[in-house]
Write a protein that holds these residues in place. Sequence first.
Motif, PDB file in Angstrom:
ATOM      1  N   SER A  40       8.699   4.482 -15.389  1.00  0.00           N
ATOM      2  CA  SER A  40       7.975   3.695 -14.390  1.00  0.00           C
ATOM      3  C   SER A  40       8.894   3.365 -13.217  1.00  0.00           C
ATOM      4  CB  SER A  40       7.472   2.387 -15.008  1.00  0.00           C
ATOM      5  OG  SER A  40       6.646   2.627 -16.115  1.00  0.00           O
ATOM      6  N   TRP A  41      10.115   3.015 -13.540  1.00  0.00           N
ATOM      7  CA  TRP A  41      11.107   2.615 -12.540  1.00  0.00           C
ATOM      8  C   TRP A  41      11.329   3.720 -11.505  1.00  0.00           C
ATOM      9  CZ3 TRP A  41      16.129  -0.101 -14.707  1.00  0.00           C
ATOM     10  CH2 TRP A  41      16.912  -0.571 -13.658  1.00  0.00           C
ATOM     11  N   ARG A  42      11.468   4.959 -11.990  1.00  0.00           N
ATOM     12  CA  ARG A  42      11.640   6.111 -11.071  1.00  0.00           C
ATOM     13  C   ARG A  42      10.513   6.161 -10.035  1.00  0.00           C
ATOM     14  NH1 ARG A  42      11.943  10.375 -16.093  1.00  0.00           N
ATOM     15  NH2 ARG A  42      13.944   9.695 -16.946  1.00  0.00           N
ATOM     16  N   VAL A  43       9.279   6.003 -10.527  1.00  0.00           N
ATOM     17  CA  VAL A  43       8.115   6.115  -9.640  1.00  0.00           C
ATOM     18  C   VAL A  43       8.051   4.925  -8.690  1.00  0.00           C
ATOM     19  CG1 VAL A  43       5.596   6.270  -9.564  1.00  0.00           C
ATOM     20  CG2 VAL A  43       6.869   7.546 -11.296  1.00  0.00           C
ATOM     21  N   ARG A  44       8.407   3.737  -9.166  1.00  0.00           N
ATOM     22  CA  ARG A  44       8.409   2.564  -8.278  1.00  0.00           C
ATOM     23  C   ARG A  44       9.353   2.776  -7.093  1.00  0.00           C
ATOM     24  NH1 ARG A  44       8.673  -0.800 -13.441  1.00  0.00           N
ATOM     25  NH2 ARG A  44      10.872  -1.137 -12.934  1.00  0.00           N
ATOM     26  N   GLU A  85      14.804  -0.815  -1.224  1.00  0.00           N
ATOM     27  CA  GLU A  85      13.762  -0.134  -1.997  1.00  0.00           C
ATOM     28  C   GLU A  85      14.129  -0.086  -3.488  1.00  0.00           C
ATOM     29  OE1 GLU A  85      15.276   1.128   0.673  1.00  0.00           O
ATOM     30  OE2 GLU A  85      13.727   1.555   2.186  1.00  0.00           O
ATOM     31  N   PHE A  86      15.422   0.044  -3.742  1.00  0.00           N
ATOM     32  CA  PHE A  86      15.871   0.078  -5.136  1.00  0.00           C
ATOM     33  C   PHE A  86      15.814  -1.329  -5.740  1.00  0.00           C
ATOM     34  CE2 PHE A  86      17.517   4.389  -6.102  1.00  0.00           C
ATOM     35  CZ  PHE A  86      17.241   4.986  -4.883  1.00  0.00           C
ATOM     36  N   GLU A  87      16.119  -2.325  -4.934  1.00  0.00           N
ATOM     37  CA  GLU A  87      16.019  -3.719  -5.392  1.00  0.00           C
ATOM     38  C   GLU A  87      14.554  -4.064  -5.706  1.00  0.00           C
ATOM     39  OE1 GLU A  87      18.051  -5.928  -6.311  1.00  0.00           O
ATOM     40  OE2 GLU A  87      16.912  -7.798  -6.177  1.00  0.00           O
ATOM     41  N   PHE A  88      13.655  -3.648  -4.829  1.00  0.00           N
ATOM     42  CA  PHE A  88      12.221  -3.875  -5.017  1.00  0.00           C
ATOM     43  C   PHE A  88      11.731  -3.306  -6.352  1.00  0.00           C
ATOM     44  CE2 PHE A  88       8.111  -1.655  -4.790  1.00  0.00           C
ATOM     45  CZ  PHE A  88       7.238  -2.677  -4.495  1.00  0.00           C
ATOM     46  N   HIS A 122      13.839  -6.663 -12.804  1.00  0.00           N
ATOM     47  CA  HIS A 122      13.789  -8.126 -12.625  1.00  0.00           C
ATOM     48  C   HIS A 122      12.865  -8.528 -11.483  1.00  0.00           C
ATOM     49  CE1 HIS A 122      17.240  -6.844 -10.062  1.00  0.00           C
ATOM     50  NE2 HIS A 122      16.730  -7.706  -9.221  1.00  0.00           N
ATOM     51  N   ASN A 123      12.417  -7.599 -10.694  1.00  0.00           N
ATOM     52  CA  ASN A 123      11.475  -7.933  -9.620  1.00  0.00           C
ATOM     53  C   ASN A 123      10.033  -7.527  -9.925  1.00  0.00           C
ATOM     54  OD1 ASN A 123      13.114  -9.272  -7.772  1.00  0.00           O
ATOM     55  ND2 ASN A 123      14.051  -7.332  -7.146  1.00  0.00           N
ATOM     56  N   GLN A 124       9.762  -7.132 -11.151  1.00  0.00           N
ATOM     57  CA  GLN A 124       8.396  -6.728 -11.495  1.00  0.00           C
ATOM     58  C   GLN A 124       7.581  -7.936 -11.986  1.00  0.00           C
ATOM     59  OE1 GLN A 124       7.838  -3.715 -10.335  1.00  0.00           O
ATOM     60  NE2 GLN A 124      10.016  -3.928  -9.881  1.00  0.00           N
ATOM     61  N   VAL A 168       8.060  -8.962 -15.682  1.00  0.00           N
ATOM     62  CA  VAL A 168       9.424  -9.154 -16.202  1.00  0.00           C
ATOM     63  C   VAL A 168       9.432 -10.288 -17.227  1.00  0.00           C
ATOM     64  CG1 VAL A 168      10.100 -10.734 -14.336  1.00  0.00           C
ATOM     65  CG2 VAL A 168      11.855  -9.455 -15.586  1.00  0.00           C
ATOM     66  N   GLU A 169      10.302 -10.151 -18.222  1.00  0.00           N
ATOM     67  CA  GLU A 169      10.307 -11.156 -19.296  1.00  0.00           C
ATOM     68  C   GLU A 169      11.595 -11.933 -19.440  1.00  0.00           C
ATOM     69  OE1 GLU A 169       8.928  -9.452 -22.952  1.00  0.00           O
ATOM     70  OE2 GLU A 169       7.100  -8.800 -21.982  1.00  0.00           O
ATOM     71  N   CYS A 170      12.633 -11.532 -18.749  1.00  0.00           N
ATOM     72  CA  CYS A 170      13.864 -12.324 -18.880  1.00  0.00           C
ATOM     73  C   CYS A 170      14.622 -12.317 -17.559  1.00  0.00           C
ATOM     74  CB  CYS A 170      14.741 -11.772 -19.999  1.00  0.00           C
ATOM     75  SG  CYS A 170      15.235 -10.082 -19.758  1.00  0.00           S
TER      76      CYS A 170
END
Lengths: 219, 219
Positions: free
Chosen positions: B20-24, B205-208, B212-214, B217-219
Amino acid sequence: MQNIDKDTTVLFSYWRSSCSWRVRIALALKKIKFEYKAIHLLKEGGQQKSDDYSKLNPMKVVPTLVIDGNVLGQSLAILEYLEETRPEVPLLPKSAADRAIVRQMMQIIGSDIQPLQNLKVLQEIGTLAGDDKKGAWAKKWIANGFDGLEKLLVKHSGKYCFGDQITFIDLCLPAQVYNANRFNVDMTPYPTISRISDALSQLPEFEFAAPHNQPDVEC
Amino acid sequence: MQNIDKDTTVLFSYWRSSCSWRVRIALALKKIKFEYKAIHLLKEGGQQKSDDYSKLNPMKVVPTLVIDGNVLGQSLAILEYLEETRPEVPLLPKSAADRAIVRQMMQIIGSDIQPLQNLKVLQEIGTLAGDDKKGAWAKKWIANGFDGLEKLLVKHSGKYCFGDQITFIDLCLPAQVYNANRFNVDMTPYPTISRISDALSQLPEFEFAAPHNQPDVEC
């Protein structure tokens, strides 16, 4: 291998390697002549780990394709290169949406099945849990991937995996079905995969690329 | 989801999923607005296994991207689709030979590392050999892949993985380094991977796209 001849195409391959097999089919379909260099994955502790070979392929895996003066690794990256440089026999559909479906099905085999049941992973499962656990491990992941792939094929297949055109996913199917048979996967739930696999095996390019026709075949 | 609106882009994602991260990251770099729908991989026995979701994604994995009226699965296939339909911010170099190197490096993560240490495979290792074996298993395959990738990056990297352009392989690197840290992989042998990972983390874009920015996020 320091001086790479631009006009020489060399495939470093192992007869039973799934990833080498995919590339052999692509080379046959696109009518690219090549020299076959066998890399034995078990002899001498694995010839792919030799200094000479690992300079060509730092992951120490087959295949490696030397073509147009380039040294290329990873079978799916090689397929894309051949498609970009030799589009005369197309192995992808025309629209981006259709290409995405083909690549989705290809990555199911390339990421979700094959890597989990290749030689070195099975060796590791044997070390970790005993050699008697290797077969069930391989079966589990092949069935898991085939469950998803069969559903997509019901929707998208024609004579072959995507309509009646031979595409990248067809190049990945024969080796995966071969491995499913090796590990006694029950193919009853996968009639579409079985039908297409049978159809592909009738084509001369697929026969040419099959393990039993490679110079390094062992049985 | 029967009626797919052509103008709506929806990403089905899990905050910590590598794929998912790659696509985001790709969506951010290509400035594609999308609606985020969280699929929790553990709650309710795994929401990805629900009837509704598995109709969208027969492999029952994240991500799924709904875009242009298409339902697309497999992150690397999605990247290719976005590149073909939104080439304005290119994520591949121009020459076929360069593209092959980028895809080779991408497939090292996509086929040789990530599939061997994802959640469901580690769960299976736990069942087979005990939960205390999961960490060593993950470390082994991450190190094996990074050994090869580091050598290719020494040869091909600039500011990023392939020269100074951000390409597909850069989109795959952050999640893999994140997992390497989770599993306490010694990063000393991989100074190039570490350097590029640090450089990428500075980009908005990578920070977005980081976990932790989703929204889930759970922690």
